[in-house]
Scaffold this motif. Structure first.
Motif, short mmCIF file in Angstrom:
data_model
loop_
_atom_site.label_atom_id
_atom_site.label_comp_id
_atom_site.label_asym_id
_atom_site.label_seq_id
_atom_site.Cartn_x
_atom_site.Cartn_y
_atom_site.Cartn_z
N LYS A 310 14.01 -0.66 -3.35
CA LYS A 310 12.89 -1.45 -3.83
C LYS A 310 11.80 -1.57 -2.77
O LYS A 310 10.60 -1.50 -3.06
CB LYS A 310 13.38 -2.83 -4.26
CG LYS A 310 12.30 -3.72 -4.84
CD LYS A 310 12.88 -5.06 -5.28
CE LYS A 310 11.78 -5.95 -5.87
NZ LYS A 310 12.32 -7.27 -6.29
N PHE A 311 12.22 -1.75 -1.50
CA PHE A 311 11.25 -1.89 -0.41
C PHE A 311 10.46 -0.60 -0.24
O PHE A 311 9.22 -0.63 -0.10
CB PHE A 311 11.99 -2.24 0.88
CG PHE A 311 11.10 -2.52 2.04
CD1 PHE A 311 10.54 -3.78 2.22
CD2 PHE A 311 10.82 -1.52 2.97
CE1 PHE A 311 9.71 -4.04 3.30
CE2 PHE A 311 9.99 -1.78 4.05
CZ PHE A 311 9.44 -3.04 4.21
N ALA A 312 11.15 0.56 -0.25
CA ALA A 312 10.46 1.84 -0.09
C ALA A 312 9.54 2.12 -1.27
O ALA A 312 8.43 2.65 -1.10
CB ALA A 312 11.49 2.96 0.06
N LYS A 313 9.96 1.75 -2.46
CA LYS A 313 9.12 1.99 -3.63
C LYS A 313 7.89 1.09 -3.63
O LYS A 313 6.80 1.51 -4.06
CB LYS A 313 9.95 1.74 -4.90
CG LYS A 313 9.19 1.99 -6.18
CD LYS A 313 10.10 1.76 -7.39
CE LYS A 313 9.34 1.99 -8.70
NZ LYS A 313 10.20 1.75 -9.88
N ARG A 314 8.04 -0.12 -3.11
CA ARG A 314 6.94 -1.07 -3.15
C ARG A 314 5.91 -0.82 -2.05
O ARG A 314 4.70 -0.98 -2.26
CB ARG A 314 7.49 -2.50 -3.03
CG ARG A 314 6.43 -3.58 -3.19
CD ARG A 314 7.05 -4.96 -3.30
NE ARG A 314 6.06 -6.00 -3.50
CZ ARG A 314 5.51 -6.32 -4.66
NH1 ARG A 314 5.88 -5.67 -5.75
NH2 ARG A 314 4.61 -7.28 -4.75
N TYR A 315 6.37 -0.42 -0.86
CA TYR A 315 5.45 -0.28 0.28
C TYR A 315 5.37 1.15 0.81
O TYR A 315 4.68 1.39 1.81
CB TYR A 315 5.89 -1.20 1.42
CG TYR A 315 6.00 -2.65 1.01
CD1 TYR A 315 4.87 -3.41 0.76
CD2 TYR A 315 7.24 -3.26 0.86
CE1 TYR A 315 4.96 -4.73 0.38
CE2 TYR A 315 7.34 -4.59 0.48
CZ TYR A 315 6.20 -5.32 0.24
OH TYR A 315 6.30 -6.63 -0.14
N GLY A 316 6.05 2.12 0.19
CA GLY A 316 6.06 3.49 0.70
C GLY A 316 4.69 4.14 0.71
O GLY A 316 4.38 4.97 1.58
N PHE A 317 3.81 3.79 -0.21
CA PHE A 317 2.50 4.43 -0.26
C PHE A 317 1.59 4.00 0.89
O PHE A 317 0.52 4.57 1.09
CB PHE A 317 1.82 4.12 -1.61
CG PHE A 317 1.39 2.71 -1.77
CD1 PHE A 317 0.11 2.31 -1.46
CD2 PHE A 317 2.28 1.74 -2.24
CE1 PHE A 317 -0.30 1.00 -1.61
CE2 PHE A 317 1.89 0.43 -2.38
CZ PHE A 317 0.60 0.06 -2.08
N LEU A 318 2.01 3.00 1.67
CA LEU A 318 1.21 2.55 2.81
C LEU A 318 1.39 3.44 4.03
O LEU A 318 0.60 3.32 4.99
CB LEU A 318 1.58 1.10 3.18
CG LEU A 318 1.35 0.03 2.10
CD1 LEU A 318 1.84 -1.32 2.59
CD2 LEU A 318 -0.12 -0.05 1.73
N GLY A 361 4.99 -11.38 4.24
CA GLY A 361 3.61 -11.65 3.85
C GLY A 361 2.63 -10.67 4.45
O GLY A 361 1.59 -10.36 3.86
N ILE A 362 2.91 -10.16 5.68
CA ILE A 362 2.01 -9.18 6.32
C ILE A 362 1.95 -7.91 5.48
O ILE A 362 0.86 -7.39 5.18
CB ILE A 362 2.51 -8.87 7.75
CG1 ILE A 362 2.56 -10.15 8.58
CG2 ILE A 362 1.63 -7.83 8.41
CD1 ILE A 362 3.19 -9.95 9.95
N ARG A 369 -4.49 -5.51 -0.25
CA ARG A 369 -5.80 -4.98 0.14
C ARG A 369 -5.92 -3.50 -0.20
O ARG A 369 -6.95 -3.03 -0.68
CB ARG A 369 -6.02 -5.19 1.64
CG ARG A 369 -6.27 -6.64 2.04
CD ARG A 369 -6.89 -6.71 3.43
NE ARG A 369 -6.04 -6.06 4.42
CZ ARG A 369 -5.09 -6.67 5.11
NH1 ARG A 369 -4.85 -7.97 4.92
NH2 ARG A 369 -4.37 -6.02 6.00
N THR A 370 -4.84 -2.74 0.06
CA THR A 370 -4.86 -1.31 -0.26
C THR A 370 -4.99 -1.08 -1.76
O THR A 370 -5.77 -0.23 -2.21
CB THR A 370 -3.58 -0.64 0.28
OG1 THR A 370 -3.45 -0.90 1.67
CG2 THR A 370 -3.64 0.86 0.06
N LEU A 371 -4.21 -1.83 -2.53
CA LEU A 371 -4.31 -1.69 -3.98
C LEU A 371 -5.69 -2.09 -4.48
O LEU A 371 -6.23 -1.46 -5.40
CB LEU A 371 -3.23 -2.54 -4.66
CG LEU A 371 -1.78 -2.06 -4.52
CD1 LEU A 371 -0.83 -3.03 -5.20
CD2 LEU A 371 -1.63 -0.67 -5.13
N HIS A 372 -6.27 -3.12 -3.85
CA HIS A 372 -7.62 -3.53 -4.24
C HIS A 372 -8.63 -2.42 -3.95
O HIS A 372 -9.51 -2.12 -4.77
CB HIS A 372 -8.01 -4.81 -3.50
CG HIS A 372 -9.36 -5.33 -3.88
ND1 HIS A 372 -9.64 -5.89 -5.11
CD2 HIS A 372 -10.54 -5.36 -3.18
CE1 HIS A 372 -10.91 -6.25 -5.16
NE2 HIS A 372 -11.48 -5.94 -3.99
#
Length: 469
Positions: A310-318, A361-362, A369-372
């Protein structure tokens, strides 16, 4: 009284009649309470039938300790002891067991376990409830003999302490409570005679009849437990303590099958006065409820946790580099290193990532911000595509309109030209006819004049006059 298959009528003393009256009143109250709960649950079941989900709320007062504590406080504190263990299990045991099972470096936080106190209540055959039920079955049993039996069998238990006369003390999770056994046996028997049920059946009101019917239906069920006193209704074969324990275990099974959330209400003062805060009273309640240990675990533990997938799927695109071919654990570690999250602020488990308060939270702010920004780029690109498509559509519509208008104008011009030609032809014919008619009139007039001249033999006119004519 029912003895075997025979009924025997026996006169009661004043105290026995008062107890029978009170038992009838309590039975009516219990029946009314169950009826109200049933009606409320029926009205609230609509949402559960639609969604398949429900929320249950258990509101119960905490441990009770008064100057004189009787059978009611005994049952309430037993229930609170069992609920406290449920609270401890979820917030202490399961929390720390999850750290250990996932391989987290964790210093275990000690807490007070109340299992010994529960054994004091529930152990068979030498527990408080078992001894109470046993003494309630004896016709000659009294509150005094019950207190002596407790002191005889339970003095070796560290949670029990015998007191003078008919009292005993139990060391609960929240502290010591002294109970007076006066009325314990009678309240535990809670005897309701058959003629009381028949009295309810003879009422003209609907609810008492329904209560009596429920009592008779319960009497047809098989007996579970040895407690039975001759003379009581079949529905009263189980003692109050046995019924209470059974209902409590049903409640605990229900709680174990749900996702629990705990809300601790703290009383600020003993005077029910607004704006008054007694620090000692509040601290005592926090200690009794185990809230201080929960805060300690929350501060030293990792309240935020997330599986690697779940963590990799949620933040992997960063990630700055493409990590599509890597496993979820490698992606998770790469994300943590890229954002410079301090090692002491997280731990990597076998299946999950564990974070201290505020660390996720970071990543969440960066993700938002990236998604925005992505949404802004997508909106601009989609706007450009929409405007280009609109211009192409507008040019096509203008071209189509020009062809349609040209064809329409040519058709209108052809009709106008045809009408013009027809008008010219008509004018030509009319002008020709007028010219012919004028010529004919002049010619006829000339002939008439010429014919008159010949007949009257007028002298020859001068050529100038003839030309004028």
């Amino acid at each position: 009284m029912r003895v075997g298959s025979d009924n025997i009528v026996q006169k009661l003393t004043l105290s026995q009649a008062v107890e029978t009256r009170d038992a009838l009143a309590k039975s009516i109250y219990a029946g009314l309470f169950e009826w109200l709960v049933e009606q409320i649950n029926k009205s609230l079941a609509v949402g559960k039938r639609l969604t398949g989900r429900s929320i249950s709320i258990l509101d119960i007062y905490g441990f009770e300790s008064f100057d004189r504590n009787s059978f009611e406080q005994f049952c309430i504190n037993y229930a609170n002891e069992r609920l406290q263990q449920h609270f401890n299990r979820h917030l202490f045991k399961l929390e720390q067991e999850e750290y250990i099972q996932d391989g987290i470096d964790w210093a275990k936080v000690d807490f007070d376990d109340n299992q010994d106190c529960l054994h004091l209540f529930e152990k068979k055959p030498l527990g408080l409830l078992s001894l109470l039920n046993e003494e309630s079955t004896f016709p000659n049993g009294t509150d005094y003999t019950f207190a002596n039996k407790l002191k005889q069998h339970l003095n070796s238990n560290p949670c029990f302490k015998g007191e003078r006369e008919k009292a005993f003390t139990v060391s609960h999770f929240a502290g010591e409570v002294t109970y007076d056994t006066t009325g314990f046996l009678e309240k535990n028997r809670d005897l309701l005679h058959l003629d009381s049920i028949q009295l309810l059946s003879s009422c003209s009101c609907h609810l008492p009849k329904a209560f009596a019917s429920n009592m008779l239906n319960q009497s047809e069920k098989p007996v579970v437990g040895p407690l039975h006193k001759a003379g009581g209704a079949d529905s009263q074969k189980l003692s109050v303590a046995t019924k209470f324990k059974g209902q409590l275990f049903q409640l605990m099974q229900r709680l174990e099958s749900t996702t629990p959330h705990f809300i601790r209400c703290i009383k600020p003062n003993n005077f029910q006065s607004p704006g008054s805060y007694e620090q000692g009273l509040v601290l005592q309640q926090l200690r009794c409820c185990g809230v201080l240990e929960v805060v300690r675990i929350s501060r030293s533990g990792y309240p935020t946790r997330m599986p690697h997938q779940k963590f990799a799927k949620r933040y992997g695109f960063l990630l700055l580099e493409n990590a599509a071919s890597q496993d979820s654990l490698s992606v998770s570690v790469a994300i943590l290193h890229q954002f410079n999250i301090l090692p002491e602020m997280y731990q990597v488990g076998y299946t999950k990532l564990f974070f201290r308060t505020g660390q996720i939270g970071i990543l969440e702010d960066t993700r938002n911000r990236t998604l925005h920004g992505i949404l802004r780029v997508q909106s601009c690109f989609r706007g450009h595509q929409a405007r280009r498509h609109f211009k192409e559509l507008h040019r096509g519509i203008a071209t189509l309109q020009s062809f349609v208008r040209g064809d329409k104008t040519r058709k209108e011009y052809a009709v106008l030209l045809q009408r013009h030609r027809a008008a010219v032809i008509i004018q030509k014919q009319i002008k020709g006819m007028n010219a012919k008619k004028t010529f004919k009139n002049i010619r006829d007039a000339s002939i008439v004049i010429q014919s008159v001249r010949k007949i009257q033999k007028w002298p020859r006119l001068p050529d100038a006059m003839v030309r004028s004519i």
